[in-house]
Design a protein around this motif. Structure first.
Motif, PDB file in Angstrom:
ATOM      1  N   TYR A 101      31.613  54.117  35.125  1.00 50.73           N
ATOM      2  CA  TYR A 101      31.489  52.803  34.644  1.00 50.73           C
ATOM      3  C   TYR A 101      31.636  52.660  33.253  1.00 50.73           C
ATOM      4  CZ  TYR A 101      30.675  47.870  35.574  1.00 50.73           C
ATOM      5  OH  TYR A 101      30.782  46.562  35.661  1.00 50.73           O
ATOM      6  N   PRO A 192      40.064  53.132  39.549  1.00 46.55           N
ATOM      7  CA  PRO A 192      39.738  51.791  40.277  1.00 46.55           C
ATOM      8  C   PRO A 192      39.068  50.833  39.341  1.00 46.55           C
ATOM      9  CG  PRO A 192      39.333  53.429  41.803  1.00 46.55           C
ATOM     10  CD  PRO A 192      39.639  54.218  40.456  1.00 46.55           C
ATOM     11  N   LEU A 193      37.942  51.399  38.887  1.00 43.48           N
ATOM     12  CA  LEU A 193      36.959  50.705  38.029  1.00 43.48           C
ATOM     13  C   LEU A 193      37.822  49.928  36.987  1.00 43.48           C
ATOM     14  CD1 LEU A 193      33.647  52.542  37.759  1.00 43.48           C
ATOM     15  CD2 LEU A 193      33.967  50.540  38.817  1.00 43.48           C
ATOM     16  N   SER A 196      39.855  47.337  38.128  1.00 47.37           N
ATOM     17  CA  SER A 196      39.058  45.864  38.535  1.00 47.37           C
ATOM     18  C   SER A 196      38.772  45.304  37.174  1.00 47.37           C
ATOM     19  CB  SER A 196      37.977  46.318  39.026  1.00 47.37           C
ATOM     20  OG  SER A 196      37.096  45.365  39.488  1.00 47.37           O
ATOM     21  N   LEU A 197      38.140  46.057  36.008  1.00 47.39           N
ATOM     22  CA  LEU A 197      37.550  45.498  34.830  1.00 47.39           C
ATOM     23  C   LEU A 197      38.409  45.022  33.986  1.00 47.39           C
ATOM     24  CD1 LEU A 197      34.853  48.305  34.176  1.00 47.39           C
ATOM     25  CD2 LEU A 197      34.485  45.886  34.729  1.00 47.39           C
ATOM     26  N   ARG A 199      40.914  43.225  34.765  1.00 44.60           N
ATOM     27  CA  ARG A 199      41.631  41.983  35.148  1.00 44.60           C
ATOM     28  C   ARG A 199      40.683  40.815  34.688  1.00 44.60           C
ATOM     29  NH1 ARG A 199      43.208  44.642  39.876  1.00 44.60           N
ATOM     30  NH2 ARG A 199      41.415  43.944  40.966  1.00 44.60           N
ATOM     31  N   GLN A 226      31.695  40.754  39.055  1.00 48.64           N
ATOM     32  CA  GLN A 226      33.315  40.775  39.278  1.00 48.64           C
ATOM     33  C   GLN A 226      33.642  42.143  39.453  1.00 48.64           C
ATOM     34  OE1 GLN A 226      35.379  37.201  37.127  1.00 48.64           O
ATOM     35  NE2 GLN A 226      33.705  37.826  35.629  1.00 48.64           N
ATOM     36  N   SER A 227      32.883  43.065  39.131  1.00 52.80           N
ATOM     37  CA  SER A 227      33.771  44.577  39.273  1.00 52.80           C
ATOM     38  C   SER A 227      33.223  45.016  40.695  1.00 52.80           C
ATOM     39  CB  SER A 227      33.216  45.286  38.094  1.00 52.80           C
ATOM     40  OG  SER A 227      31.783  45.384  37.831  1.00 52.80           O
ATOM     41  N   PRO A 229      34.344  44.909  43.657  1.00 57.77           N
ATOM     42  CA  PRO A 229      35.476  45.454  44.592  1.00 57.77           C
ATOM     43  C   PRO A 229      35.972  46.940  43.968  1.00 57.77           C
ATOM     44  CG  PRO A 229      35.642  42.874  43.976  1.00 57.77           C
ATOM     45  CD  PRO A 229      34.712  43.519  43.328  1.00 57.77           C
ATOM     46  N   GLY A 230      35.999  46.721  42.465  1.00 52.73           N
ATOM     47  CA  GLY A 230      36.335  48.229  41.744  1.00 52.73           C
ATOM     48  C   GLY A 230      35.399  49.473  42.192  1.00 52.73           C
TER      49      GLY A 230
END
Length: 306
Positions: A101, A192-193, A196-197, A199, A226-227, A229-230
């Motif tokens: 992360y 994936p993180l 997600s971050l 965006r 907001q992260s 989903p990632g």
């Protein structure tokens, strides 16, 4: 005949290409996932026999034999293997999240030039053989390696003299399995993180700062929610393959505490008990897929209600 060909040509020009493009992935899944899975399910309810292949249906045996599933749910060996696999995979997933992360967040905060370089470094291990990287870790965790010597010196420096050791035992332990899995699957958590971050709208952070929020409050209230989903996507990409891992536990793990992937391999090859191996594989697949499908269902339901 000409009219039929003309109708087919008109249909193909209007809908044919789109139907072909949409149907190709489904055909691929049916051929290379559904059919092999059905074959494994069929073998799991067969009976072991001294034939080739080593299972049979009917005859003096029942057509549907659930003995293998009964052993999976009652035999302590398989239950311990499932517990070890899930525990090691969960620990590896959490460590990948704690390490990945901050790295993904830093990737979104650097300039685009540095971002491309750092992303290349994240995926750089994929350019070398997976087996070669595991063998490299085996050498690093050996008793006479510089890595083991460095850890041994650090341990002896921190503990009393009576607790000093000549070398830190790392090989053939669950520690070694988790360590190599974290190294192997860390990119599957970072990417994936990062997606997600990347965006996220930076204006939200600036607005929160203008309203008096401190950096840790901005992270807690804006960035982290907001992260999610990632985090979930990265967690599944790490946890699912790690739980069924075969190569890493075989090379660096403890043979007295095997993970489920090694048991499946041993049942297929050494014991030649294909129904038992298939039952274990189906049980593992159900344990991995059902939670994922439930999450996808409720996630789609939640998004549809917004």
């Amino acid at each position: 005949m000409t009219m039929s060909a003309g109708r087919f040509s008109r249909w193909f020009d209007r809908k044919g290409w789109s139907a072909l493009l949409i149907g190709a992935p489904y055909l691929w899944l049916v051929a290379f996932f559904l059919l092999p899975f059905l074959i494994v399910v069929a073998m799991s309810v067969a009976t072991k026999s001294p034939t080739a292949p080593p299972f049979s249906f009917g005859g003096e045996y029942p057509v549907v034999n659930l003995e293998a599933y009964s052993r999976v749910l009652s035999d302590g060996l398989y239950l311990r293997a499932f517990l070890t696999s899930i525990t090691n995979a969960f620990v590896a997933m959490v460590l990948c999240l704690l390490i990945g992360y901050p790295m993904a967040l830093c990737l979104t905060r650097v300039s685009k030039g540095w971002r491309n370089v750092l992303l290349m470094l994240v995926i750089l291990p994929f350019w070398t053989s997976f087996l070669l990287r595991v063998y490299a870790w085996m050498g690093m965790m050996g008793r006479n390696s510089w890595f083991n010597g460095l850890l041994t010196d650090g341990w002896n420096f921190l503990v009393p003299l009576d607790w000093a050791v000549r070398s830190v035992p790392m090989m053939n332990t669950n520690f070694a399995v988790v360590l190599v899995m974290v190294y192997t699957y860390l990119p599957f958590m970072i990417l994936p993180l990062y997606a997600s971050l990347e965006r996220l709208d930076p204006a939200l952070d600036e607005a929160a700062m203008d309203l008096g929020s401190r950096p840790w409050q901005v992270f807690r209230d804006i960035t982290l929610p907001q992260s999610i989903p990632g985090i979930i996507a990265g967690g599944m990409l790490v946890f699912i393959p790690a739980a069924g891992e075969l190569v890493i536990p075989t090379l660096v793990g403890d043979a007295s505490s095997p993970m489920i992937g090694r048991l499946i391999s041993d049942e297929f090859s050494s014991a030649r008990d294909w129904p038992m191996a298939s039952a274990v594989a189906v049980t593992l697949l159900v344990l991995m897929v059902v939670p994922t499908m439930l999450y996808s269902h409720y996630q789609a339901k939640a998004e549809g209600s917004k």
